[in-house]
Design an enzyme around this catalytic site. Structure first.
Site, short mmCIF file in Angstrom:
data_model
loop_
_atom_site.label_atom_id
_atom_site.label_comp_id
_atom_site.label_asym_id
_atom_site.label_seq_id
_atom_site.Cartn_x
_atom_site.Cartn_y
_atom_site.Cartn_z
N THR A 13 41.09 34.12 36.00
CA THR A 13 40.78 33.51 34.69
C THR A 13 41.62 34.13 33.58
O THR A 13 42.08 33.42 32.71
CB THR A 13 39.28 33.69 34.35
OG1 THR A 13 38.97 35.07 34.41
CG2 THR A 13 38.40 32.92 35.32
N LYS A 45 47.26 35.00 45.49
CA LYS A 45 46.83 35.33 46.84
C LYS A 45 47.10 34.18 47.80
O LYS A 45 47.33 34.37 48.97
CB LYS A 45 45.32 35.64 46.84
CG LYS A 45 45.00 37.04 46.34
CD LYS A 45 43.54 37.37 46.58
CE LYS A 45 43.11 38.53 45.69
NZ LYS A 45 41.78 38.37 45.14
N GLY A 134 38.05 44.12 25.57
CA GLY A 134 38.98 42.98 25.67
C GLY A 134 39.57 42.44 24.39
O GLY A 134 40.77 42.51 24.17
N ILE A 136 39.13 43.34 21.20
CA ILE A 136 39.15 44.21 20.02
C ILE A 136 40.41 45.06 20.00
O ILE A 136 40.68 45.77 20.96
CB ILE A 136 37.92 45.16 20.02
CG1 ILE A 136 36.63 44.36 20.22
CG2 ILE A 136 37.87 45.97 18.74
CD1 ILE A 136 35.39 45.23 20.38
N ASP A 201 32.03 51.69 34.63
CA ASP A 201 32.97 50.89 33.85
C ASP A 201 33.11 51.44 32.44
O ASP A 201 34.21 51.62 31.92
CB ASP A 201 32.48 49.43 33.83
CG ASP A 201 33.34 48.55 32.96
OD1 ASP A 201 34.38 48.09 33.43
OD2 ASP A 201 32.97 48.33 31.79
N LYS A 205 36.43 53.40 30.37
CA LYS A 205 36.93 53.03 29.04
C LYS A 205 36.87 54.23 28.09
O LYS A 205 37.76 54.42 27.26
CB LYS A 205 36.14 51.84 28.50
CG LYS A 205 36.44 50.57 29.30
CD LYS A 205 35.39 49.50 29.06
CE LYS A 205 35.70 48.23 29.85
NZ LYS A 205 34.56 47.29 29.84
#
Lengths: 433, 433
Positions: A13, A45, A134, A136, A201, A205
């Site tokens: 995506t 892929k 993402g 910002i 996650d 970050k």
């Protein structure tokens, strides 16, 4: 003017979003960088698969070498994910003098230093704005906008899935499992949500942010990480009653002596704190600078178009640097050696919920443990519980060192009067550092 | 490495802050730009005055020529204020190939285009981050971070004084005059607060933001501006009751057809909107991009250190460009011709408070005026007023064109049943554009 050629690794995506933006904004991009931008090769892929974007099948390939070793390609955009093998591909591309734009936080948290050093050695850029929050532009704000300040504290709501879950639990009084299930059905949480809900996650970050903000290499293993799987609706109820909102918060803090702590844990924030009103799947990074004071950057943390926008903004920066012949010159290696705080140097307030025997003298027994360590209370709440003979005690402490607090917890567990320590959370005090 | 020499125009609180930051962060600055930064000359009004910073009296001067025509000076930092004469000084400096960093919104709103063109012609940089929302890196976020997106809407709380006043009025139910007086005593409002409370200061900042965000030259005269002097505590009371918060909001909006509106006015925002929780003297700029969606940048709007931080960050950018020999190359002239919306193309919801006669048929008389223009209501509130025979009617409309709304107001004023239109405000609907 000769076009700039892009090689895209991955066409999920985000990759499709990148192609859409490059196509739809070609005029604006030409205006900004002075030449067309062309997608030359795309690693996929499977060749025959139906795609969200219309794309010339001739530029698709399943062979990564055709992208990273392609002499016609100037910039590699990496949106395929993965760590070890992806790192090797990108290092190979850098040796081939290709610039890199990546959205890969897992990779940057672990091998960011190695990639940036290789890039610097080869006169290449590595840009990674999309790897944290993402949509910002926080990376460039830290690199450029706040470059002349001394950053003391970075606090981030940097995982959209957990923020969505905590928001729903708080607003609708639902249990963690029920909200997680709903989030999975809506596509806000993955089938295997471990990396999100266990805080990994967010920890990745925070590694990227702390390394940059403090100009100090921080490793993933340095981040004390607790997820949200143990948060229950009762905790949220009490938090609300005491004027707090619960967030999975990444906290990176450095003192005047340049010692640093980085952690991720469910944290109670006073309702007036700018981060407290960041709801649902949104992300925000709060930055406290010595000179600037409080700032906050808010926006979507994920999503194909926001992430793709950050990637294309990075691409524009790379292409501008190419036109000016200055790639690789902006990368600045961390200035400071790693210098982490010890548990006796990490100070915080804490929220603690206890089930104790409902007897005379119990509360004084509990408080005496705190007093022993010089820790006092800011707020106290005591209520009967349904279970007979038990009292629910909720306290918010004044600041205590992590070392003292952990010893207090150990001693409380040994008290005869205490049936169970139900929960314990960090509390961030006032809005400033 | 040869040091970079700075000429400072003005040594008020911001100028002193700049000197402090350059002195305190010399190590970090050297690490970032690779050479020392030295303040060479400082223009002051009076030589003998006591200063907030210790400074070698030998570098002070009351003669501007000694700064702008000084062959040893590389970069001019302008924090003296003023428009016409200051513009001439800076143009002179640019002709002398000096780069400019300025915090002067009045100047940039009016002569920004002229200065940027002159700079581009002379291979110089003009950086002006501190001119809008002092401590928030919004300019570079628009230039770099969101460069690949198409910005549809910019909304800003860009004046700290008015935000402080509206916050106090809302939270404490106080009258405008009382809060203004208190703000003046505390130093949050100037003795002559006209430029703040009448919205002019915010309008200037919106000119700068809109010009940049839409890549279209917008002039101050294009900004429809209303200040907060007519806002009263009753309006705030009703706004609260209906779920809104009042902000002096700069709104810059462009449609799919690239037509633009820019305005500043007291505006009601739903409480869940990210801008609604920006309180006291804080500023924030909300940016809605086609791809990225909602983002917001929050921080201090003024103050000597936040503003000085932005200035020094700009200085770092200029010096980096000097080291790379690329000054003036980042400036991009507006891409689009000016293309403003007509009043029939500007759509918004409105809040309207009316005192009407408390008689049968009055409400239907009022609604029939709205119906005539195809405008319906989202919310209605009717209450008796103390004055006998009058009813207080508060409505929030669905979206109406500005043209229709102004005609409705004219017709309502002529109605026999209406005693007075007490107030009317724009309402921003949902959080997205």
């Amino acid at each position: 003017m000769k076009p700039i050629s892009i090689g895209l690794l991955g066409l999920g995506t985000v990759g499709s979003g990148v192609i859409k933006i490059i196509e739809n904004h070609q005029d604006k991009l030409i205006h900004q960088v002075g030449c067309p931008i062309v997608v030359k090769k795309v690693l996929v892929k499977e060749l025959g698969k139906a795609r969200a974007v219309s794309i010339d099948p001739a530029i698709l390939t399943t062979n990564v070498e055709e992208v990273i070793n392609n002499p016609e390609i100037d910039v590699i955009i990496e949106v395929m994910g993965g760590v070890e093998q992806t790192k090797e591909h990108l290092l190979q591309a850098i040796r081939n003098k290709k610039h890199i734009v990546t959205a890969n936080k897992d990779l940057m948290a672990v091998y960011g230093g190695e990639l940036l050093t290789a890039a610097s050695d080869n006169g290449c850029d590595v840009f990674y704005e999309a790897s944290v929050a993402g949509g910002i532009p926080i990376i460039r704000s830290l690199v450029d906008g706040l470059s002349s300040d001394r950053i003391k504290k970075l606090m981030g709501i940097v995982n959209g899935t957990t923020n969505y879950i905590l928001t729903k639990m708080t607003e609708e009084g639902l249990a963690y499992e029920d909200v997680l299930k709903e989030a999975q059905e809506l596509g806000y949480a993955e089938a295997n949500p471990a990396s999100d809900v266990e805080g990994l996650d967010a920890a990745r970050k925070m590694v990227i942010l702390a390394t940059l903000g403090f100009s100090m290499k921080v490793d993933l293993a340095d981040v004390k990480t607790t997820g949200i799987t143990m948060v229950n609706e009762e905790d949220l109820h009490y938090a609300k009653q005491l004027g707090y909102t619960m967030k999975l918060l990444g906290i990176a803090h450095r003192d005047g002596d340049d010692k640093v702590e980085v952690s991720v844990q469910p944290t109670l924030l006073p309702k007036a704190h700018p981060l407290a009103s960041v709801s649902n799947e949104y992300n925000a990074v709060y930055v406290y600078g010595e000179a600037v004071g409080e700032t906050m950057f808010y926006g979507p943390g994920a999503g194909s178009l926001p992430t793709a926008t950050s990637i294309v903004s990075d691409l524009v920066a790379v292409v501008k640097n190419m036109r000016l012949g200055i790639n690789g010159s902006y990368a600045v290696a961390p200035q400071h050696e790693k210098n982490l705080k010890d548990p006796e140097e990490i100070y915080s307030k804490y929220f603690l919920r206890i089930h104790a025997k409902d007897e005379v003298g119990v509360f004084s027994e509990i408080t005496s443990v705190f007093t022993q360590y010089g820790v006092s209370f800011e707020k106290i709440l005591q209520l009967p519980v349904k279970e007979k003979g038990l009292a629910e005690i909720v306290v918010v402490t004044h600041k205590a060192s992590l070392k003292n607090y952990e010893e207090i917890l150990m001693q409380l567990r040994d008290l005869n009067a205490i049936k169970e320590i139900k929960s314990s959370y960090r509390v961030e005090g006032s809005a400033n550092a």
